[in-house]
Motif scaffolding. Structure first.
Motif, mmCIF file in Angstrom:
data_model
loop_
_atom_site.group_PDB
_atom_site.id
_atom_site.type_symbol
_atom_site.label_atom_id
_atom_site.label_comp_id
_atom_site.label_asym_id
_atom_site.label_seq_id
_atom_site.Cartn_x
_atom_site.Cartn_y
_atom_site.Cartn_z
ATOM 1 N N LEU A 19 0.922 -1.172 -0.180
ATOM 2 C CA LEU A 19 0.193 -0.060 0.074
ATOM 3 C C LEU A 19 0.878 1.259 -0.027
ATOM 4 C CD1 LEU A 19 -2.692 -1.090 2.431
ATOM 5 C CD2 LEU A 19 -3.126 -0.198 0.109
ATOM 6 N N ALA A 23 1.140 4.318 -2.872
ATOM 7 C CA ALA A 23 0.658 5.462 -2.425
ATOM 8 C C ALA A 23 1.836 6.374 -2.839
ATOM 9 C CB ALA A 23 0.243 5.713 -0.994
ATOM 10 N N ARG A 35 -6.082 6.057 -6.504
ATOM 11 C CA ARG A 35 -7.287 5.971 -5.826
ATOM 12 C C ARG A 35 -7.322 4.517 -5.609
ATOM 13 N NH1 ARG A 35 -10.978 9.964 -6.620
ATOM 14 N NH2 ARG A 35 -12.602 8.782 -5.852
ATOM 15 N N LEU A 36 -7.462 4.207 -4.190
ATOM 16 C CA LEU A 36 -7.231 2.800 -3.621
ATOM 17 C C LEU A 36 -8.631 2.383 -3.049
ATOM 18 C CD1 LEU A 36 -3.936 3.068 -1.694
ATOM 19 C CD2 LEU A 36 -4.281 1.543 -3.632
ATOM 20 N N ARG A 37 -8.817 0.929 -3.506
ATOM 21 C CA ARG A 37 -10.093 0.363 -2.980
ATOM 22 C C ARG A 37 -9.605 -0.812 -2.342
ATOM 23 N NH1 ARG A 37 -13.926 3.606 -5.417
ATOM 24 N NH2 ARG A 37 -15.599 2.280 -4.420
ATOM 25 N N LEU A 38 -9.623 -0.958 -0.924
ATOM 26 C CA LEU A 38 -8.954 -1.986 -0.380
ATOM 27 C C LEU A 38 -10.247 -2.968 0.098
ATOM 28 C CD1 LEU A 38 -6.652 -0.230 2.051
ATOM 29 C CD2 LEU A 38 -6.507 -0.489 -0.331
ATOM 30 N N ALA A 52 -5.587 2.114 6.322
ATOM 31 C CA ALA A 52 -5.996 3.303 5.633
ATOM 32 C C ALA A 52 -5.653 4.230 6.588
ATOM 33 C CB ALA A 52 -7.610 3.047 5.422
ATOM 34 N N LEU A 55 -2.338 5.247 6.025
ATOM 35 C CA LEU A 55 -2.125 6.135 4.541
ATOM 36 C C LEU A 55 -2.206 7.472 4.608
ATOM 37 C CD1 LEU A 55 -3.827 3.149 2.152
ATOM 38 C CD2 LEU A 55 -1.159 4.110 2.095
ATOM 39 N N GLN A 56 -3.522 7.779 5.486
ATOM 40 C CA GLN A 56 -3.886 9.273 5.746
ATOM 41 C C GLN A 56 -2.608 9.938 6.480
ATOM 42 O OE1 GLN A 56 -7.535 9.470 7.627
ATOM 43 N NE2 GLN A 56 -7.364 11.423 8.265
ATOM 44 N N LEU A 63 -1.924 10.307 -3.490
ATOM 45 C CA LEU A 63 -3.125 9.242 -2.921
ATOM 46 C C LEU A 63 -4.486 10.259 -2.849
ATOM 47 C CD1 LEU A 63 -3.980 6.640 -2.204
ATOM 48 C CD2 LEU A 63 -3.136 7.294 0.247
ATOM 49 N N VAL A 66 -9.098 6.570 -0.236
ATOM 50 C CA VAL A 66 -9.133 5.360 0.089
ATOM 51 C C VAL A 66 -10.371 4.730 0.503
ATOM 52 C CG1 VAL A 66 -7.765 3.813 1.568
ATOM 53 C CG2 VAL A 66 -6.438 5.679 0.878
#
Ligand code: NAX
Length: 330
Positions: A19, A23, A35-38, A52, A55-56, A63, A66
């Motif tokens: 991840l 990013a 754009r991430l979809r987990l 997530a 990641l923020q 990024l 999420v």
């Protein structure tokens, strides 16, 4: 511009390692937002949500968004690239049929959800094991998405082979090119150096200077070491390959998206009968990525010694395919 990437198994180890590199722009470079979809199962949601949050906190400029979900319809919505990492590991007492069946129950529905919800040009990379057969099941379930868009990761095997050759010859790994992984991502795989080079010269010549009988060294030392490298990592590290697997996934997807030019690499892709591999199987081949498509490099002409090893691994893929067919998964 932005690209949507769906990552399954995002709460797992490889997911965590992937991840932050995605990013940071390691897939498509510094100009492409992501754009991430987990996508996780309920048991893995908290770990994915934690990732997530981190990641923020990474404040990654590239990024854009999420989303964490356990719903495949949401997870694959608008995906340009789907990285299928989540899989069911072999548990105690599980037979191969149980493993194939459990994973068929994951990759079949995910293939269908990709067909229904992903972008029309979606590219799918399967990392979760048994990767080749999981990719086969997902592709067969994805009505309307060409099987050529599905691939299975064997880049880690190629990277392992190049790394071991670099150490053996005392050169930087970037000097080693043209190694091919054939067949299944399993202990039967065949890492083939017949057309590999070191600093542009045939690697077999360089190896012959160190090992009189190169074939014996390949058969007894090199090939088993590459094929069993995963077990070696577990033995030494006490845990399976994670960062190297994530790195190979990045290499694979970046090549898929940006192309390889004349450079050859390896990937599990659908056979149309190339090199005598039965059509429809997802087998590792020498490939290039051109105009967004994996193309099998033909004409390498494996000799009888190589042929025997390719055939052995392909026979295992045929067995896996027949087993999932018998389970009604194909
Ligand atoms: P982990 O067990 O750490 O993570 C797997 C994650 O997948 C878990 O969080 C789990 O909840 C999730 N998951 C399970 N079913 C799911 C589903 N239906 N939808 C979404 N998520 C789901 O394993 P990890 O170490 O990350 O390894 C992941 C997979 O990669 C394994 O199957 C492993 O065998 C495979 N590998 C493949 C490699 C290759 O070269 N092709 C090399 C590395 C690795 O061994």
């Amino acid at each position: 511009m932005s690209t949507t990437i769906t990552l399954t198994g995002a709460g797992g180890q490889i997911g965590y390692a992937l991840l932050f590199r995605i990013a940071a722009g390691d897939l498509f470079g510094p100009d492409e937002r992501v754009r991430l979809r987990l996508l996780e199962i309920p048991a893995g949601l908290a770990a994915a949500e934690g990732a997530a949050l981190e990641l923020q906190d990474g404040a990654f400029g590239l990024l854009e968004h999420v989303e964490v979900t356990d719903d495949p319809a949401v997870g694959f919505d608008g995906a340009d690239h789907a990285l299928l990492v989540g899989a069911r590991p072999r548990g105690p007492g599980m037979e191969r049929g149980d493993l194939l069946s459990a994973n068929g129950g994951i990759f079949g529905p995910q293939g269908a959800a990709i067909a229904a919800h992903a972008n029309s040009g979606v590219r799918v990379t399967v990392v979760g094991n048994p990767a080749n057969t999981n990719a086969l099941i997902a592709a067969a379930s994805a009505d309307g998405v060409p099987a050529e868009r599905f691939s299975a990761l064997t880049r880690l095997d190629e990277n392992r082979a190049r790394g071991l050759l670099a150490v053996e010859l005392g050169v930087p790994v970037s000097d080693i090119a043209g190694v091919t992984i054939w067949g299944n991502h399993s202990a039967t795989q065949f890492p083939d150096v017949a057309h590999a080079t070191v600093q542009g010269r045939p690697i077999l010549d360089a190896l012959a200077e160190r090992h009189g009988d190169v074939r014996a060294w390949l058969a007894e030392t090199f090939i088993p070491r590459v094929a069993k490298r995963g077990a070696e990592i577990i033995q030494v590290r006490g845990s399976s390959s994670v960062a190297s697997a994530a790195n190979a996934t990045i290499d694979h997807v970046r090549d898929a998206a940006l192309g390889t030019g004349e450079r050859r690499t390896s990937a599990g892709v659908v056979s149309h009968g190339e090199y005598g591999v039965p059509a429809g199987l997802i087998s590792s081949f020498p490939v290039r990525s051109v105009d967004g498509e994996w193309r099998i490099v033909e004409g390498l002409d494996p000799d009888a010694w190589a042929r025997e090893r390719i055939d052995r691994s392909v026979a295992e893929l045929v067995e896996e395919r027949d087993a999932v067919r018998a389970l009604g998964l194909l």
